[in-house]
Design a protein around this motif. Structure first.
Motif, PDB file in Angstrom:
ATOM      1  N   SER A 180       0.826  -1.200   0.000  1.00 13.59           N
ATOM      2  CA  SER A 180       0.000   0.000   0.000  1.00 13.59           C
ATOM      3  C   SER A 180       0.871   1.266   0.000  1.00 13.59           C
ATOM      4  CB  SER A 180      -0.861  -0.080   1.260  1.00 13.59           C
ATOM      5  OG  SER A 180      -1.569   1.085   1.444  1.00 13.59           O
ATOM      6  N   TRP A 233       6.844  12.649   3.641  1.00 13.99           N
ATOM      7  CA  TRP A 233       5.838  12.917   4.689  1.00 13.99           C
ATOM      8  C   TRP A 233       5.957  14.353   5.212  1.00 13.99           C
ATOM      9  CZ3 TRP A 233       7.675   8.052   7.845  1.00 13.99           C
ATOM     10  CH2 TRP A 233       7.228   6.901   7.197  1.00 13.99           C
ATOM     11  N   ALA A 286      -4.068   1.839   4.879  1.00 17.72           N
ATOM     12  CA  ALA A 286      -2.876   2.337   5.597  1.00 17.72           C
ATOM     13  C   ALA A 286      -2.328   1.200   6.458  1.00 17.72           C
ATOM     14  CB  ALA A 286      -3.243   3.526   6.474  1.00 17.72           C
ATOM     15  N   ARG A 296       2.226   4.204   1.464  1.00 19.85           N
ATOM     16  CA  ARG A 296       2.326   4.802   2.816  1.00 19.85           C
ATOM     17  C   ARG A 296       2.466   6.321   2.724  1.00 19.85           C
ATOM     18  NH1 ARG A 296       8.292   4.474   4.511  1.00 19.85           N
ATOM     19  NH2 ARG A 296       9.249   4.415   2.472  1.00 19.85           N
ATOM     20  N   MET A 343       4.576   2.359   8.497  1.00 20.56           N
ATOM     21  CA  MET A 343       4.411   3.782   8.831  1.00 20.56           C
ATOM     22  C   MET A 343       4.786   4.087  10.280  1.00 20.56           C
ATOM     23  SD  MET A 343       0.775   4.649   7.042  1.00 20.56           S
ATOM     24  CE  MET A 343       0.917   6.399   7.314  1.00 20.56           C
ATOM     25  N   SER A 350      -1.099   7.571   2.395  1.00 19.54           N
ATOM     26  CA  SER A 350      -1.758   7.409   3.701  1.00 19.54           C
ATOM     27  C   SER A 350      -1.346   8.537   4.650  1.00 19.54           C
ATOM     28  CB  SER A 350      -1.373   6.064   4.330  1.00 19.54           C
ATOM     29  OG  SER A 350      -1.844   5.018   3.521  1.00 19.54           O
ATOM     30  N   VAL A 364      -8.345   5.825   6.782  1.00 24.35           N
ATOM     31  CA  VAL A 364      -7.588   5.539   5.560  1.00 24.35           C
ATOM     32  C   VAL A 364      -7.503   4.028   5.400  1.00 24.35           C
ATOM     33  CG1 VAL A 364      -5.436   5.926   4.300  1.00 24.35           C
ATOM     34  CG2 VAL A 364      -6.241   7.657   5.917  1.00 24.35           C
ATOM     35  N   GLY A 377      -6.915  -0.737   8.022  1.00 24.64           N
ATOM     36  CA  GLY A 377      -6.586   0.669   7.808  1.00 24.64           C
ATOM     37  C   GLY A 377      -6.405   1.389   9.134  1.00 24.64           C
TER      38      GLY A 377
END
Ligand code: EPU
Length: 441
Positions: A236, A312, A260, A238, A265, A241, A257, A285
């Motif tokens: 997925s 991020w 996620a 990240r 993460m 997310s 989300v 998620g």
């Protein structure tokens, strides 16, 4: 025709979004399919521009790419791979950075590669010297030609002992994609170990590659003469997310989300908690929400995995404009990733950027002319303004700032956001954002 978003800010984003396969893995897994002698199937593929660009490039090289109309899964058949016309490849010049990763697989498949001049986000010089050095160490001959670079390997690619000067994600992928079918053993030290790289290794292992990752950033690859196909579900995204998580904080909202994943993460989640964000981590998620109280400032340094990802940083800085006190963010991956703060300052944010390394560890940009540390004082009332999207993550940050701001913002250049955020305007509408889309004159 490009579109314009007119955003009326002040509405908390609430609801649910689904995040699919990672932009920083899917195009590379598609490239890996070229190494096989039979078709591969890639699942959890997002509808983003980078996937379209790689699809076209693979098709130009004779790879059949079929998309399942119901699931969006891709079947990639490389069995008729061929040399593509330079003019056709050149049409993709400037679209993305992924084409450089076609080098190794193309040399294995057809003996040569022509790579157009590269695009990607303007967040620094983004040179490709590590990539070209790596290819030369495998025995490739690299020649600059009009519109791009021609690479060949008259004696085939040979395994090598390679050491990267910096744990570059792309250069590590270059080594993986070139070494799996090279003759002999490759030992890469100073490798990047991002989850997307580990997922690419999983793809290659499914195809028949022999790759081991050691704890000291060393990756060892035993070359094999042939690889088969794979069937893989992409990990997925990240970064997407984390972007929605920041959107929930900035707009004082509440977003679940779907997709996620906690494991990939963890560093982000620790930081989110320290800023004062709420989260509930589930199996399918993560719910991210503003708890209603104050947000806390913090001192943050971006770094390669397992550090705090540079991607991020930009959306989180918008949240830090709302924290009570002074935050410091030291960007150590890209030398020029704070250009997006200009628009935030115009919206009322209090941000200064500095040349000094303001983090705990001096980085390779210190004592040079790069504005790579930011000091953010909050909380600041943001007011809507006109914005032209500068790059993918910076653009998303501007969007969420506009969604939180008092008044109306007019955002142009939003097509850049389609490079990495699947159906983002649909998702925003589903979360209750108040905006219109019109065509630019
Ligand atoms: N670098 C060089 N020479 C090279 C390659 C890289 O000097 O030949 C430098 C870069 O200029 C940068 C640093 O090394 O300062 C790290 O770059 P890296 O090679 O790790 O980045 P990349 O592979 O080009 C990928 C992601 C980026 C993400 C970085 C870091 C893709 C398509 N892109 O870029 O994603 O920021 O790794 O994790 O995978 C994004 O998603 O918005 C994005 C920019």
């Amino acid at each position: 025709m490009s579109s314009v978003l007119t955003i009326r800010g002040g509405v908390p984003l609430t609801g649910r979004v689904t995040v699919r396969g990672a932009k920083n893995l899917v195009p590379k897994a598609m490239v890996a399919a070229l190494l096989g002698n039979e078709p591969s199937v890639l699942r959890n593929v997002p509808e983003i521009k980078d996937v379209e660009v790689v699809t076209s490039l693979l098709q130009l090289h004779g790879v059949t790419v079929e998309k399942d109309p119901h699931t969006g899964d891709l079947t990639l058949d490389p069995t008729n791979a061929k040399t593509a016309s330079h003019t056709a490849i050149d049409a993709h010049a400037g679209d993305s950075r992924i084409p450089i990763l076609l080098c190794g697989p193309l040399i294995h498949a057809i003996g040569e590669a022509f790579i157009p001049d590269l695009g990607g986000c303007k967040i620094g010089d983004r040179p490709i010297d590590y990539h070209l050095d790596v290819l030369r160490q495998f025995g490739a001959v690299v020649e600059k030609r009009p519109g791009g670079i021609h690479i060949s390997a008259p004696g085939g690619l040979k395994g090598a002992k390679i050491s990267l000067p910096y744990p570059s994600v792309g250069a590590t992928e270059q080594v993986l994609l070139s070494a799996t079918r090279a003759e002999g053993i490759t030992e890469l030290s100073g490798a990047a170990t991002e989850p997307e790289i580990v997922d690419l290794i999983a793809v290659l292992q499914k195809m028949g590659a022999i790759i081991s990752v050691q704890t000291d950033r060393t990756i060892r690859i035993e070359g094999v003469p042939d690889l088969g196909g794979y069937n893989h579900r992409a990990l997925s995204d990240r970064n997407e997310s984390a972007s929605w998580a920041s959107a929930a904080l900035v707009t004082r909202g509440d977003i679940f989300v779907e997709g996620a994943t906690q494991r990939d993460m963890m560093t982000f989640l620790n930081t989110y908690r320290k800023v004062g964000g709420g989260m509930e981590i589930g199996d399918d998620g993560i719910r991210f929400y503003h708890k209603g109280g104050k947000l806390n400032p913090l001192v943050l340094e971006t770094d390669v995995h397992p550090g705090f990802m540079t991607d991020w940083q930009q959306p989180l800085i918008v949240a830090l404009t709302q924290a009570e006190g002074v935050s410091i963010v030291h960007e150590t991956v890209y030398e020029n990733r704070f250009g997006f703060t200009d628009a935030l300052i115009r919206m009322g944010a209090n941000i200064q950027v500095h040349r000094e390394c303001l983090g705990s560890v001096p980085c390779r940009f210190g004592q040079r002319n790069f504005l790579h540390s930011a000091v953010i004082s909050g909380p600041a009332q943001l007011t809507g303004t006109d914005i032209d999207v500068p790059d993918l993550r910076g653009g998303f940050s501007h969007l969420i700032a506009a969604l939180a701001a008092y008044g109306t913002s007019r955002v142009t250049g939003i097509d850049i956001i389609n490079r990495g955020y699947e159906r983002f305007t649909e998702k925003l509408a589903g979360l209750g954002a108040d905006f219109d889309i019109t065509s630019a004159e």
